[in-house]
Design a protein around this motif. Structure first.
Motif, PDB file in Angstrom:
ATOM      1  N   ARG A   1      -0.433  -9.496 -31.245  1.00  0.00           N
ATOM      2  CA  ARG A   1      -0.637 -10.733 -30.706  1.00  0.00           C
ATOM      3  C   ARG A   1      -1.431 -11.552 -31.854  1.00  0.00           C
ATOM      4  N   LYS A   2      -1.797 -11.100 -32.873  1.00  0.00           N
ATOM      5  CA  LYS A   2      -1.253 -11.831 -34.186  1.00  0.00           C
ATOM      6  C   LYS A   2      -0.149 -13.314 -34.649  1.00  0.00           C
ATOM      7  N   ALA A   3       0.393 -12.566 -34.707  1.00  0.00           N
ATOM      8  CA  ALA A   3       2.229 -12.665 -34.844  1.00  0.00           C
ATOM      9  C   ALA A   3       1.944 -14.224 -33.632  1.00  0.00           C
ATOM     10  N   ILE A   4       1.812 -13.882 -32.600  1.00  0.00           N
ATOM     11  CA  ILE A   4       2.399 -14.563 -31.636  1.00  0.00           C
ATOM     12  C   ILE A   4       0.787 -15.441 -31.207  1.00  0.00           C
ATOM     13  N   GLY A   5      -0.214 -15.720 -32.397  1.00  0.00           N
ATOM     14  CA  GLY A   5      -1.197 -16.825 -32.445  1.00  0.00           C
ATOM     15  C   GLY A   5      -2.630 -16.376 -32.248  1.00  0.00           C
ATOM     16  N   ALA A   6      -2.816 -14.513 -31.741  1.00  0.00           N
ATOM     17  CA  ALA A   6      -4.351 -14.590 -32.111  1.00  0.00           C
ATOM     18  C   ALA A   6      -4.741 -14.578 -32.957  1.00  0.00           C
ATOM     19  N   THR A   7      -5.887 -15.541 -32.710  1.00  0.00           N
ATOM     20  CA  THR A   7      -7.586 -15.484 -33.798  1.00  0.00           C
ATOM     21  C   THR A   7      -7.974 -14.350 -33.828  1.00  0.00           C
ATOM     22  N   GLN A   8      -8.707 -13.710 -35.587  1.00  0.00           N
ATOM     23  CA  GLN A   8      -9.417 -12.621 -35.587  1.00  0.00           C
ATOM     24  C   GLN A   8     -10.375 -12.770 -33.924  1.00  0.00           C
ATOM     25  N   GLN A   9     -10.945 -13.710 -34.032  1.00  0.00           N
ATOM     26  CA  GLN A   9     -11.762 -13.653 -32.870  1.00  0.00           C
ATOM     27  C   GLN A   9     -11.967 -13.242 -31.799  1.00  0.00           C
ATOM     28  N   ASP A  10     -10.426 -13.937 -31.549  1.00  0.00           N
ATOM     29  CA  ASP A  10      -9.974 -13.382 -30.086  1.00  0.00           C
ATOM     30  C   ASP A  10      -9.985 -11.893 -29.756  1.00  0.00           C
ATOM     31  N   ILE A  11      -9.143 -11.442 -31.180  1.00  0.00           N
ATOM     32  CA  ILE A  11      -8.778 -10.173 -31.237  1.00  0.00           C
ATOM     33  C   ILE A  11      -9.838  -9.696 -31.544  1.00  0.00           C
ATOM     34  N   LEU A  12     -10.843  -9.934 -31.679  1.00  0.00           N
ATOM     35  CA  LEU A  12     -12.473  -9.251 -31.841  1.00  0.00           C
ATOM     36  C   LEU A  12     -12.794  -8.935 -30.536  1.00  0.00           C
ATOM     37  N   MET A  13     -12.887 -10.189 -29.805  1.00  0.00           N
ATOM     38  CA  MET A  13     -13.333 -10.364 -28.097  1.00  0.00           C
ATOM     39  C   MET A  13     -13.131  -9.142 -27.358  1.00  0.00           C
ATOM     40  N   GLN A  14     -11.505  -9.169 -27.496  1.00  0.00           N
ATOM     41  CA  GLN A  14     -10.618  -8.510 -27.092  1.00  0.00           C
ATOM     42  C   GLN A  14     -11.530  -7.063 -26.913  1.00  0.00           C
ATOM     43  N   PHE A  15     -10.821  -6.610 -28.050  1.00  0.00           N
ATOM     44  CA  PHE A  15     -11.790  -5.184 -28.911  1.00  0.00           C
ATOM     45  C   PHE A  15     -13.468  -5.072 -28.022  1.00  0.00           C
ATOM     46  N   ILE A  16     -14.047  -5.671 -28.287  1.00  0.00           N
ATOM     47  CA  ILE A  16     -15.598  -5.843 -27.594  1.00  0.00           C
ATOM     48  C   ILE A  16     -15.916  -5.407 -26.217  1.00  0.00           C
ATOM     49  N   ILE A  17     -14.925  -6.132 -25.221  1.00  0.00           N
ATOM     50  CA  ILE A  17     -14.779  -6.441 -23.980  1.00  0.00           C
ATOM     51  C   ILE A  17     -14.564  -5.363 -23.985  1.00  0.00           C
ATOM     52  N   GLU A  18     -13.371  -4.394 -24.224  1.00  0.00           N
ATOM     53  CA  GLU A  18     -13.102  -3.470 -23.487  1.00  0.00           C
ATOM     54  C   GLU A  18     -14.102  -2.070 -24.039  1.00  0.00           C
ATOM     55  N   ALA A  19     -14.390  -2.237 -25.381  1.00  0.00           N
ATOM     56  CA  ALA A  19     -15.432  -0.811 -25.501  1.00  0.00           C
ATOM     57  C   ALA A  19     -16.774  -1.232 -24.264  1.00  0.00           C
ATOM     58  N   ILE A  20     -17.004  -2.222 -24.393  1.00  0.00           N
ATOM     59  CA  ILE A  20     -18.599  -2.746 -23.300  1.00  0.00           C
ATOM     60  C   ILE A  20     -17.782  -1.970 -21.840  1.00  0.00           C
ATOM     61  N   ILE A  21     -16.834  -2.271 -21.582  1.00  0.00           N
ATOM     62  CA  ILE A  21     -16.545  -2.059 -20.003  1.00  0.00           C
ATOM     63  C   ILE A  21     -16.299  -0.267 -20.174  1.00  0.00           C
ATOM     64  N   LEU A  22     -15.624   0.413 -21.143  1.00  0.00           N
ATOM     65  CA  LEU A  22     -15.663   1.436 -21.039  1.00  0.00           C
ATOM     66  C   LEU A  22     -16.978   2.489 -21.815  1.00  0.00           C
ATOM     67  N   SER A  23     -17.962   1.465 -22.204  1.00  0.00           N
ATOM     68  CA  SER A  23     -19.140   2.269 -22.735  1.00  0.00           C
ATOM     69  C   SER A  23     -20.104   1.997 -21.085  1.00  0.00           C
ATOM     70  N   ALA A  24     -19.746   1.369 -20.455  1.00  0.00           N
ATOM     71  CA  ALA A  24     -20.969   1.073 -19.277  1.00  0.00           C
ATOM     72  C   ALA A  24     -20.648   1.725 -18.382  1.00  0.00           C
ATOM     73  N   LEU A  25     -18.671   1.766 -17.763  1.00  0.00           N
ATOM     74  CA  LEU A  25     -18.341   2.291 -17.550  1.00  0.00           C
ATOM     75  C   LEU A  25     -18.716   4.277 -17.011  1.00  0.00           C
ATOM     76  N   GLY A  26     -18.753   4.221 -18.163  1.00  0.00           N
ATOM     77  CA  GLY A  26     -18.671   5.626 -18.936  1.00  0.00           C
ATOM     78  C   GLY A  26     -20.532   6.148 -18.572  1.00  0.00           C
ATOM     79  N   GLY A  27     -21.171   5.783 -19.186  1.00  0.00           N
ATOM     80  CA  GLY A  27     -22.806   5.025 -19.166  1.00  0.00           C
ATOM     81  C   GLY A  27     -23.302   5.382 -17.585  1.00  0.00           C
ATOM     82  N   MET A  28     -22.711   4.593 -16.725  1.00  0.00           N
ATOM     83  CA  MET A  28     -22.358   5.074 -15.307  1.00  0.00           C
ATOM     84  C   MET A  28     -22.083   5.704 -14.419  1.00  0.00           C
ATOM     85  N   ILE A  29     -21.544   6.320 -14.515  1.00  0.00           N
ATOM     86  CA  ILE A  29     -20.594   7.832 -14.518  1.00  0.00           C
ATOM     87  C   ILE A  29     -21.568   9.001 -14.755  1.00  0.00           C
ATOM     88  N   GLY A  30     -21.942   8.949 -16.472  1.00  0.00           N
ATOM     89  CA  GLY A  30     -22.272   9.954 -17.035  1.00  0.00           C
ATOM     90  C   GLY A  30     -24.254  10.037 -15.876  1.00  0.00           C
TER      91      GLY A  30
END
Lengths: 405, 188
Positions: free
Chosen positions: A316-345
C-alpha cells in the motif's frame, strides 16, 4: 484519502478475510460476554440476599434468648425469654408498632392418610403484621383464641396443597401430635427465605403450642423461641433496640451481661452483606481475569494479523499510501471489530443474564458499569494492539515491509 | 526537456561495522522521457537496490536523486508516498496483489490514494484492464488468475495512475515466451 474511503477500504479488508475478522472478534465477544454475565449474576445474588431479609417484614427486630457469646457457644440456648417479656415490650416500649412472640417446633401433621413433616409456629395475631404475612383464605386466629388455648390452625400455602390438594381445607380437622386442630385459614404464598420454605408451615396460638405441642415452660413463665418486633418506622429502630434492652435488663434483673440478644434487620443485612460482598468480589475477580485473558487473546490475534499484513502495508505504501492512510485504515478496522465484537458480546452477556434470571431465583441485573467497563477495556486493547504494530509497520520503508514475509 | 531520472553519486550500504555491505557505490544514471532502459547484471550486483532507490521504496545512504526534476533524496515520508503514487508505476517481481481484493479493486487501489472519484476510478481501471486483455476477469481474485494474468493485473495497476515512470522488476520472468513481447507493449 478521505474518511469515507478509509471506512470502505476497512470494510472491504475485513469482509475479505472473514476468518481472521471473526477470530479477532471472538476474543472480544468472549471477554465481554463473560464479564457482563458474571457481574450481573453477582449483583443478582446480592439483590436476592437483601431481598430475602426485606421479606422478613419492614423495620423488624428480633429478640433472641441468650447472650451473643452463649448463642455462639451452645446449641442448647437458655430459655430466658418468655411470653410475659413479649407482653411487657408491647405494653411499655413506645417506639414499637407490634410484637409477635414465636415458639417453633417441627412436627408430623396428618390429614386422613396424608402426612407432612412441617414447621409449626406458635404465635399471636400480631404475627401477620410483624412478619408481613397475608391470609389468603379464611382468617388468622384471634387474641381470644390465644387466651383460650383453642386448637385452631392456619396452614401455609404449600402445606395446604400437600394435605388437601385443590380441596378447601377450611373447617376440616388435621392432627398434630395426635391432637385434633380445626383449620381456620390458609396463608398466602410467601416464598423461600435463604432456601427455607416459609410456605411449608402451620401457625397455631402460642399458648396452645406451649401447653399441648412442646410442653415447655421455664422458671420465669412460658418461654419462647424468639420475639419479633416491628419498630414504628425506620428511624425508631435503634430507639426500640435501646428501650427493649433497658426493659429486659430491668425485668431479668441483670447487672452484668445481657441474657438476650437483639438483632435488627440491618444487623442481618450486614452479615449477609459481608458474605455477598465477598461473593461479588470473587465474581469481579473472575470477571477481571476473563477480561485480562480475553485482552491477551485480542492482543495476540491483533499482533499476529498485523504482522501477517506487513507485506500488505508495504505494498500500500509502495503504490502511494501515506503513514496516515495506513494508520487510519487500521484504526477504523480495529474500531469496527471492537465495536461489533463489543455489541455481540454484550448481547450474549445480556442473553446469559436473562437465562440465569429465568432458570434460577437470582434476578441478575444488567449492569451498565460492567458493559461500559468490558466494552471499554476490550475495545481499548483491541484498538491499541491493532493500531500500535500497524503504526510501527507503516513507519518502515516500503521495501523493508514488502520483503518482510 | 526535463530528465525523468537523474542519479548522482548514489551509494547504498546495509548494516555497519564489520557486517557492512556496500550494495551501491557511486551510481550515476540519467533517463530521458520516452526512453526505455534496462538494468542488467549478475545476481547480487545491486539491480534491485537501484530499482528500489529509483522507485523511492528505499532511501540512498548518500548522493542525490532528481525524479522529474524534484530532489526526492531529502523528501519526508508523506511526500515520498505522494511521489510514488503520482509519478511511479511498479510491477513487482512477485506482483504483490492484495489477495482479498478482485482484479478491478487491485487496479483501483492507487487511485484511491490519489483521491480520484469512484466513478472515474472504475472507468479508468476497466480501461486499463481491457488494455492488458483482462476485460473478462474484472471480478476474479488473484488466486483465481494464472501467473501471467496476475502480472497483467499488476501492469494495469502500474499504468492506471498515468505515471511518468514505470518500473518493472524482472518483468518477463513469469510470462511464457509468446506473451513476452506483449508484456512490454502494455507499457506504451
Amino acid at each position: 484519502m478521505d474518511f469515507i474511503e478509509s471506512v470502505k477500504m476497512a470494510v472491504t479488508t475485513l469482509t475479505g478475510n472473514k476468518l481472521r475478522s471473526s477470530l479477532t472478534m471472538l476474543g472480544i465477544i468472549i471477554g465481554n460476554a463473560s464479564v457482563i454475565t458474571m457481574v450481573g449474576v453477582g449483583q443478582g445474588a446480592q439483590q436476592y440476599a437483601s431481598g430475602q431479609f426485606e421479606s422478613l417484614g419492614p423495620n423488624v427486630l428480633f429478640v433472641l434468648p441468650g447472650s451473643d457469646e452463649s448463642r455462639q457457644r451452645n446449641t442448647d440456648v437458655p430459655r430466658t425469654l418468655t411470653l410475659e417479656d413479649a407482653k411487657a415490650i408491647a405494653d411499655q416500649v413506645p417506639s414499637i408498632e407490634a410484637v409477635a412472640p414465636q415458639l417453633l417446633s417441627q412436627r408430623l401433621i396428618t390429614y386422613g392418610n396424608k402426612r407432612s413433616d412441617t414447621s409449626i409456629t406458635g404465635s399471636t395475631p400480631e404475627f401477620t403484621t410483624v412478619r408481613d404475612f397475608e391470609v389468603e383464605r379464611g382468617r388468622f386466629f384471634t387474641n381470644i383464641e390465644v387466651q383460650r388455648r383453642n386448637r385452631v390452625v392456619v396452614l401455609g400455602a404449600d402445606t395446604a396443597r400437600k394435605l388437601f390438594g385443590d380441596a378447601d381445607p377450611i373447617g376440616e380437622s388435621i392432627r398434630i401430635r395426635n391432637i385434633s386442630f380445626q383449620v381456620i385459614g390458609v396463608m398466602e404464598a410467601k416464598g423461600a427465605f435463604l432456601g427455607d420454605n416459609q410456605d411449608d408451615a402451620v401457625f397455631i396460638p402460642i399458648t396452645t403450642m406451649a401447653s399441648q405441642i412442646v410442653g415447655r415452660t421455664s422458671p420465669y413463665g412460658l418461654s419462647v423461641t424468639f420475639i419479633s418486633v416491628t419498630a414504628k418506622d425506620e428511624k425508631s429502630i435503634s430507639a426500640a433496640q435501646f428501650q427493649m434492652t433497658n426493659l429486659l435488663r430491668l425485668r431479668h434483673k441483670i447487672v452484668n451481661a445481657n441474657d438476650f440478644t437483639i438483632r435488627t434487620q440491618k444487623d442481618a443485612l450486614e452479615i449477609v452483606g459481608n458474605v455477598t460482598g465477598a461473593l461479588t468480589l470473587m465474581l469481579a475477580a473472575i470477571a477481571g481475569i476473563s477480561l485480562f485473558v480475553g485482552g491477551i487473546g485480542i492482543m495476540n490475534i491483533m499482533l499476529v494479523s498485523v504482522r501477517e499484513r506487513t507485506q500488505e502495508i508495504g505494498l500500500r505504501k509502495a503504490i502511494g499510501a501515506t503513514q496516515q492512510d495506513i494508520l487510519m485504515q487500521f484504526i477504523i478496522e480495529a474500531i469496527i471489530l471492537s465495536a461489533l465484537g463489543g455489541m455481540i458480546g454484550t448481547a450474549i452477556g445480556v442473553g446469559g443474564i436473562s437465562l440465569v434470571s429465568a432458570v434460577t431465583p437470582l434476578k441478575a441485573g444488567v449492569s451498565t458499569t460492567a458493559i461500559v467497563l468490558a466494552v471499554g477495556v476490550s475495545g481499548g486493547i483491541g484498538l491499541f494492539f491493532g493500531v500500535f504494530p500497524a503504526r510501527q509497520a507503516a513507519k518502515l520503508d516500503p521495501i523493508v515491509a514488502l520483503r518482510s514475509a | 526537456m526535463q530528465t525523468i531520472i537523474q542519479l548522482e553519486h548514489i551509494a547504498k550500504t546495509y548494516g555497519s561495522g564489520e557486517t557492512e555491505v556496500r550494495a551501491l557505490a557511486d551510481v550515476n544514471l540519467i533517463v530521458e522521457p520516452g526512453e526505455y532502459c534496462s538494468i542488467m547484471g549478475a545476481s547480487g550486483s545491486g539491480k534491485s537496490t537501484v530499482m528500489n532507490v529509483i522507485g523511492c521504496l528505499d532511501r540512498p545512504t548518500s548522493g542525490s536523486y532528481y525524479l522529474d526534476g524534484i530532489d526526492v533524496s531529502q523528501l519526508p515520508d508523506a511526500d515520498l508516498a505522494h511521489i510514488r503514487n503520482r509519478k511511479i508505476g511498479f510491477v513487482f517481481q512477485q506482483f504483490h496483489l492484495l489477495p482479498q481484493l478482485s482484479a478491478l479493486e487491485n487496479v483501483m487501489l492507487p487511485m484511491v490514494y490519489a483521491g480520484v472519484s469512484t466513478a472515474e476510478r472504475k472507468e479508468r481501471s476497466v480501461e486499463a484492464l481491457t488494455r492488458v486483455g483482462l476485460a473478462n476477469r474484472l471480478n476474479n481474485k488473484p488466486n483465481q488468475l494464472s501467473g501471467g494474468q496476475q502480472q497483467r493485473v499488476a501492469i494495469a495497476r502500474a499504468i492506471v495512475n498515468r505515471p511518468v515512470l514505470i518500473l518493472a522488476d524482472e518483468p518477463t520472468g513469469a510470462l511464457d515466451s509468446q506473451n513476452d513481447s506483449r508484456g512490454f507493449e502494455y507499457f506504451y
